[in-house]
Write an enzyme that holds these catalytic residues in place. Structure first.
Site, mmCIF file in Angstrom:
data_model
loop_
_atom_site.group_PDB
_atom_site.id
_atom_site.type_symbol
_atom_site.label_atom_id
_atom_site.label_comp_id
_atom_site.label_asym_id
_atom_site.label_seq_id
_atom_site.Cartn_x
_atom_site.Cartn_y
_atom_site.Cartn_z
ATOM 1 N N GLU A 1 14.106 -33.376 57.582
ATOM 2 C CA GLU A 1 15.336 -33.685 56.837
ATOM 3 C C GLU A 1 16.045 -32.403 56.435
ATOM 4 O OE1 GLU A 1 17.455 -35.724 56.080
ATOM 5 O OE2 GLU A 1 16.724 -37.655 55.380
ATOM 6 N N ASP A 2 17.350 -32.493 56.260
ATOM 7 C CA ASP A 2 18.076 -31.350 55.695
ATOM 8 C C ASP A 2 17.931 -31.332 54.176
ATOM 9 O OD1 ASP A 2 19.602 -33.661 55.378
ATOM 10 O OD2 ASP A 2 21.490 -32.762 56.046
ATOM 11 N N ASP B 1 17.768 -36.345 48.470
ATOM 12 C CA ASP B 1 18.496 -36.424 47.202
ATOM 13 C C ASP B 1 18.031 -37.677 46.450
ATOM 14 O OD1 ASP B 1 20.385 -36.281 45.190
ATOM 15 O OD2 ASP B 1 22.097 -36.766 46.438
ATOM 16 N N LYS C 1 22.943 -35.522 61.526
ATOM 17 C CA LYS C 1 23.069 -34.294 62.289
ATOM 18 C C LYS C 1 22.552 -33.102 61.487
ATOM 19 C CE LYS C 1 27.432 -36.125 64.008
ATOM 20 N NZ LYS C 1 28.877 -36.098 63.761
ATOM 21 N N ARG D 1 28.754 -27.051 58.830
ATOM 22 C CA ARG D 1 27.377 -27.115 59.327
ATOM 23 C C ARG D 1 26.958 -25.798 59.968
ATOM 24 N NH1 ARG D 1 25.859 -32.550 59.306
ATOM 25 N NH2 ARG D 1 27.443 -34.063 59.867
HETATM 26 P P1 5GP Z 1 19.511 -39.485 50.025
HETATM 27 O O1 5GP Z 1 19.373 -40.742 50.827
HETATM 28 O O2 5GP Z 1 18.190 -38.821 49.707
HETATM 29 O O3 5GP Z 1 20.345 -39.684 48.790
HETATM 30 O O4 5GP Z 1 20.393 -38.479 50.822
HETATM 31 C C1 5GP Z 1 20.035 -37.879 51.981
HETATM 32 C C2 5GP Z 1 21.265 -37.452 52.734
HETATM 33 O O5 5GP Z 1 22.373 -37.278 51.859
HETATM 34 C C3 5GP Z 1 21.065 -36.120 53.382
HETATM 35 O O6 5GP Z 1 20.498 -36.247 54.661
HETATM 36 C C4 5GP Z 1 22.472 -35.573 53.413
HETATM 37 O O7 5GP Z 1 23.147 -36.030 54.555
HETATM 38 C C5 5GP Z 1 23.141 -36.164 52.206
HETATM 39 N N1 5GP Z 1 23.204 -35.231 51.046
HETATM 40 C C6 5GP Z 1 22.564 -35.316 49.854
HETATM 41 N N2 5GP Z 1 22.871 -34.293 49.035
HETATM 42 C C7 5GP Z 1 23.736 -33.516 49.735
HETATM 43 C C8 5GP Z 1 24.409 -32.266 49.455
HETATM 44 O O8 5GP Z 1 24.288 -31.632 48.395
HETATM 45 N N3 5GP Z 1 25.209 -31.782 50.447
HETATM 46 C C9 5GP Z 1 25.391 -32.420 51.639
HETATM 47 N N4 5GP Z 1 26.200 -31.841 52.524
HETATM 48 N N5 5GP Z 1 24.770 -33.578 51.939
HETATM 49 C C10 5GP Z 1 23.948 -34.121 51.004
#
Ligand code: 5GP
Length: 186
Positions: free
Chosen positions: A102-103, A106, A47, A168
């Site tokens: 993407e938001d 990470d 979301k 959010r």
């Molecule tokens: P990845 O798969 O790259 O580790 O993570 C992507 C998802 O992890 C993002 O779409 C998000 O939902 C969540 N995420 C990663 N870092 C953060 C953060 O600092 N805050 C929040 N709220 N979500 C994060």
């Protein structure tokens, strides 16, 4: 009844509403230029990326919008390490140009999962536009083509990003106070 003010749970603001609006315009105008004469599919990741998606696409020309829901976080502050497809997109993307919205990227696991899925389904091209890029968090290789902001390695909320489904709707991105997710730190 007095509601507690959620702004009090934020340690510091990283990107203000005005700075985010400027970044959305910059990225949207760049996408409009790069996809001139084409009709890409904007694939918004539920979301967290919804606010970013609508603000960026206002600055674009012809584009379709689709949604996908994947999960890797379990609502906490640490990635679970495995990515699941929760709700699939509703259209055939074979031969189409896709822009993943993407938001935050990470570890890169979610993005890698989606890029592979879309390529397996025959997408013509796949690019990514992320509000935030947490480069220091990378565990797998994943490239963000259009970046709103390079974000330091902290847990951030706001403008789509949540902690346990909250925050959010904050208009800015900020660092969550540690005592909110770690009561022993109070
Ligand atoms: P990845 O798969 O790259 O580790 O993570 C992507 C998802 O992890 C993002 O779409 C998000 O939902 C969540 N995420 C990663 N870092 C953060 C953060 O600092 N805050 C929040 N709220 N979500 C994060």
């Amino acid at each position: 009844m007095n509601q507690p003010d959620m702004n009090n749970d934020i340690e510091r603001v990283l990107y203000s509403e005005a700075e985010i609006a400027k970044a959305a315009k910059r990225v949207g105008e760049q996408l409009a230029a790069d996809y001139e004469g084409q009709t890409p599919i904007i694939l918004s990741v539920l979301k967290g990326a919804v606010l970013w998606t609508v603000d960026v696409m206002r600055h674009m020309q012809y584009a379709e919008v689709e949604f996908i829901d994947i999960s890797s976080y379990n609502g906490g502050i640490a990635s679970s390490g495995s990515v699941d497809l929760v709700t699939d997109l509703q259209t055939d993307i074979a031969g189409r140009d896709i822009i993943i919205m993407e938001d935050i990227v990470d570890t890169g696991r979610s993005l890698k999962f989606m890029v592979e899925l879309l390529k397996d389904r025959g997408a013509k091209s796949v690019k990514t536009a992320s509000l935030l890029d947490k480069k220091d968090g990378r565990v797998v290789e994943a490239t963000v083509d259009y970046v709103g902001f390079d974000v330091p390695k902290a847990f951030v909320v706001g403008y789509g990003l949540d902690y346990k489904q909250l925050y959010r709707n904050l208009p800015y991105v900020g660092v969550l106070k540690r005592e909110v997710y770690d009561p022993q730190h109070a």
